[in-house]
Design a protein around this motif. Structure first.
Motif, PDB file in Angstrom:
ATOM      1  N   GLY A  20     -10.016   0.742  -8.787  1.00 16.58           N
ATOM      2  CA  GLY A  20      -9.991   1.710  -7.696  1.00 16.58           C
ATOM      3  C   GLY A  20     -11.377   2.207  -7.373  1.00 16.58           C
ATOM      4  O   GLY A  20     -11.984   2.928  -8.164  1.00 16.58           O
ATOM      5  N   PHE A  60      -1.992  -3.337  -6.332  1.00 18.04           N
ATOM      6  CA  PHE A  60      -2.648  -2.032  -6.257  1.00 18.04           C
ATOM      7  C   PHE A  60      -2.576  -1.257  -7.567  1.00 18.04           C
ATOM      8  O   PHE A  60      -3.431  -0.403  -7.826  1.00 18.04           O
ATOM      9  CB  PHE A  60      -2.046  -1.202  -5.119  1.00 18.04           C
ATOM     10  CG  PHE A  60      -2.626  -1.505  -3.777  1.00 18.04           C
ATOM     11  CD1 PHE A  60      -3.868  -1.001  -3.398  1.00 18.04           C
ATOM     12  CD2 PHE A  60      -1.951  -2.326  -2.886  1.00 18.04           C
ATOM     13  CE1 PHE A  60      -4.414  -1.286  -2.165  1.00 18.04           C
ATOM     14  CE2 PHE A  60      -2.492  -2.614  -1.634  1.00 18.04           C
ATOM     15  CZ  PHE A  60      -3.731  -2.099  -1.284  1.00 18.04           C
ATOM     16  N   PRO A  84      -6.133   8.503  -2.951  1.00 18.89           N
ATOM     17  CA  PRO A  84      -6.073   7.415  -1.979  1.00 18.89           C
ATOM     18  C   PRO A  84      -6.416   7.826  -0.553  1.00 18.89           C
ATOM     19  O   PRO A  84      -6.432   9.005  -0.196  1.00 18.89           O
ATOM     20  CB  PRO A  84      -4.612   6.980  -2.071  1.00 18.89           C
ATOM     21  CG  PRO A  84      -3.885   8.237  -2.387  1.00 18.89           C
ATOM     22  CD  PRO A  84      -4.803   9.023  -3.291  1.00 18.89           C
ATOM     23  N   TYR A  91       0.826  -1.206   0.000  1.00 17.73           N
ATOM     24  CA  TYR A  91       0.000   0.000   0.000  1.00 17.73           C
ATOM     25  C   TYR A  91       0.858   1.252   0.000  1.00 17.73           C
ATOM     26  O   TYR A  91       0.495   2.256  -0.636  1.00 17.73           O
ATOM     27  CB  TYR A  91      -0.970   0.025   1.186  1.00 17.73           C
ATOM     28  CG  TYR A  91      -1.933   1.193   1.075  1.00 17.73           C
ATOM     29  CD1 TYR A  91      -2.956   1.163   0.138  1.00 17.73           C
ATOM     30  CD2 TYR A  91      -1.773   2.339   1.845  1.00 17.73           C
ATOM     31  CE1 TYR A  91      -3.830   2.244  -0.021  1.00 17.73           C
ATOM     32  CE2 TYR A  91      -2.642   3.423   1.700  1.00 17.73           C
ATOM     33  CZ  TYR A  91      -3.657   3.367   0.767  1.00 17.73           C
ATOM     34  OH  TYR A  91      -4.506   4.435   0.605  1.00 17.73           O
ATOM     35  N   SER A 141      -6.768  -4.620  -1.749  1.00 14.94           N
ATOM     36  CA  SER A 141      -7.199  -3.573  -2.680  1.00 14.94           C
ATOM     37  C   SER A 141      -8.661  -3.185  -2.516  1.00 14.94           C
ATOM     38  O   SER A 141      -9.126  -2.286  -3.217  1.00 14.94           O
ATOM     39  CB  SER A 141      -6.931  -4.003  -4.126  1.00 14.94           C
ATOM     40  OG  SER A 141      -7.738  -5.103  -4.494  1.00 14.94           O
ATOM     41  N   LYS A 180      -8.476   0.342  -2.077  1.00 10.34           N
ATOM     42  CA  LYS A 180      -7.949   1.200  -3.125  1.00 10.34           C
ATOM     43  C   LYS A 180      -9.006   2.150  -3.655  1.00 10.34           C
ATOM     44  O   LYS A 180     -10.105   1.730  -4.044  1.00 10.34           O
ATOM     45  CB  LYS A 180      -7.402   0.374  -4.297  1.00 10.34           C
ATOM     46  CG  LYS A 180      -6.873   1.264  -5.430  1.00 10.34           C
ATOM     47  CD  LYS A 180      -6.398   0.486  -6.640  1.00 10.34           C
ATOM     48  CE  LYS A 180      -5.978   1.442  -7.755  1.00 10.34           C
ATOM     49  NZ  LYS A 180      -5.517   0.750  -8.982  1.00 10.34           N
TER      50      LYS A 180
END
Length: 446
Positions: free
Chosen positions: A329, A324, A286, A204, A279, A282
């Protein structure tokens, strides 16, 4: 009073004047009066005594990716609006991308509306999209009732919704300012993103370094400069960088028409707690560090940040890989947003009045629905959430209404159990049981 059909009574009703014991009367789907707690119920009206459960105005979530049609396996109007209703949200505004087609022409808007009709458990409105090649479509979309226009300043993640370069942003903003529309912006600068280290993989910390704060800060500074020059109305989406707050404060002080939102995940989750490979955490921009989060809360308290919205952005579970760089996302938060924000707010000394201001009153005002939504007051729609604020629950993904039950909140214990949700005076969910869809499709007030 004799025309009241429904009476809701609670020892704690959150009104624009504050929390108080009150009796709320409803007729024809609208609130007709907010009376003292011991007021006598009108003859013939149905009385619902809520005891000590808190009566809130239904929440208004102005940032939701429903993805329907085209990517309905990611979400959909049926599942998204059920999840929203379960979480006390009674109005949402759907983002123009991640559906196919995107909401970038009137024709595409009509496709979206046809799909949503009959599936919406709550009221639903629509944003339009601003693309490099659709300036000619912006005014027709405005006239057709979209609430404003979404633009990206960096790649959106889907090919059919390209971002705007600075000259294209100026062109779209000038067109929208010409009819005093609202431009809402994903503000990350592509040049700063390209210059950031891009390692990929499960760490991360590497992903966080790939989306630096200065990408947000620079994009917001450029947005402010354009809005100042064109006297345009602009709104910063999902602010995560506290470093941008002084820019925003200074712009407002000189009269730039800028509003700002943040999201539950920025207010309740921290970079320090995100496991490598997880994730489900994510999103772009962020989740940042705890010290950054503290400054976002301060900005909410002082009014620099106007509102809190979910940015519900789901996908199928297979797209949430442990890399990631390549994982989708987006964080799914519709059903849990009220409880997540309330849990952190109460720990920081804020009240439900604050939560209602951030998640209902000011979101309704952002999209011009504050004559109908966002408050328990005479003349407003009788949209309510009934909350047990001191009860807790532990998040079990299997209990979520989202189509894909991937959540960053799994296993967390949250305060605030939504007991029932009401839309225009009708109870649409109680203790997890839903009625048939009763939502309507909304257009921007003329």
């Amino acid at each position: 009073m004799s025309e009241a059909e429904l009476v809701l009574r609670s020892t704690r009703v959150i009104t624009p004047e504050g929390a108080r014991a009150a009796t709320v009367t409803v007729s024809a789907g609208r609130i007709t009066a907010v009376l003292p707690y011991d007021a006598e119920a009108p003859a013939g009206a149905r009385l619902e005594d809520l005891g000590d459960h808190v009566l809130l105005p239904g929440l208004v979530d102005t940032h939701v990716h429903v993805n329907d049609p085209g990517r309905t396996e990611w979400e959909g109007f049926w599942t998204a609006t059920r999840a929203a209703a379960a979480g006390g949200i009674t109005t949402l505004v759907d983002m123009p991308l991640n559906s196919l087609p995107p909401t970038t022409t009137v024709e595409n808007l009509r496709v979206k509306q046809e799909v949503a009709a009959g599936k919406a458990h709550i009221d639903v409105g629509f944003w339009g999209g601003a693309l490099p090649d659709n300036v000619k479509d912006l005014r027709p979309l405005h006239d057709a009732g979209v609430f404003g226009f979404k633009a990206f300043l960096s790649p959106s993640g889907v090919d059919e919704f390209p971002h705007l370069e600075q000259d294209q942003l100026a062109q779209s903003m000038a067109e929208i300012a010409g009819f005093d529309g609202l431009l809402i912006v994903h503000a990350e600068d592509p040049h700063h993103l390209a210059a950031a280290p891009q390692h990929g993989g499960p760490k991360y910390a590497d992903f966080l370094a790939s989306r630096p704060r200065d990408a947000e800060d620079t994009a917001i500074a450029n947005l402010i400069a354009q809005a100042r020059r064109l006297h345009a109305r602009v709104h910063v989406l999902h602010l995560s960088s506290s470093d941008a707050l002084p820019l925003i404060r200074a712009a407002r002080a000189e009269g730039v028409r800028i509003t700002v939102e943040t999201c539950p995940h920025y207010l309740t989750l921290t970079a320090e707690e995100v496991p490598d490979g997880a994730s489900e955490f994510k999103c772009c921009p962020p989740i940042r560090e705890a010290a950054n989060q503290d400054l976002l809360w301060q900005a909410l308290a002082d009014g620099t940040i106007d509102c809190v919205v979910t940015d519900h952005s789901p996908s199928t579970a297979d797209l949430k890989t442990d890399d990631f760089a390549t994982a989708w996302g987006g964080i799914s938060g519709l059903q849990l947003s009220l409880s997540a924000v309330w849990t952190e707010a109460r720990a920081r000394g804020y009240g439900l009045e604050d939560v209602v201001r951030w998640m209902s009153a000011q979101t309704a005002a952002l999209v011009g629905l504050d004559a109908r939504k966002g408050a328990i007051a005479p003349g407003r729609d009788a949209d309510f959430a009934v909350l047990a604020p001191d009860e807790t629950f532990t998040v079990d993904p299997a209990g979520l209404q989202h189509r894909n039950r991937v959540t960053a909140y799994a296993g967390k214990t949250l305060y605030g159990v939504v007991k029932s949700t009401w839309l225009r005076g009708e109870r649409i969910v109680v203790d997890g049981e839903f009625t048939e869809p009763k939502g309507t499709l909304l257009a921007r007030p003329q």
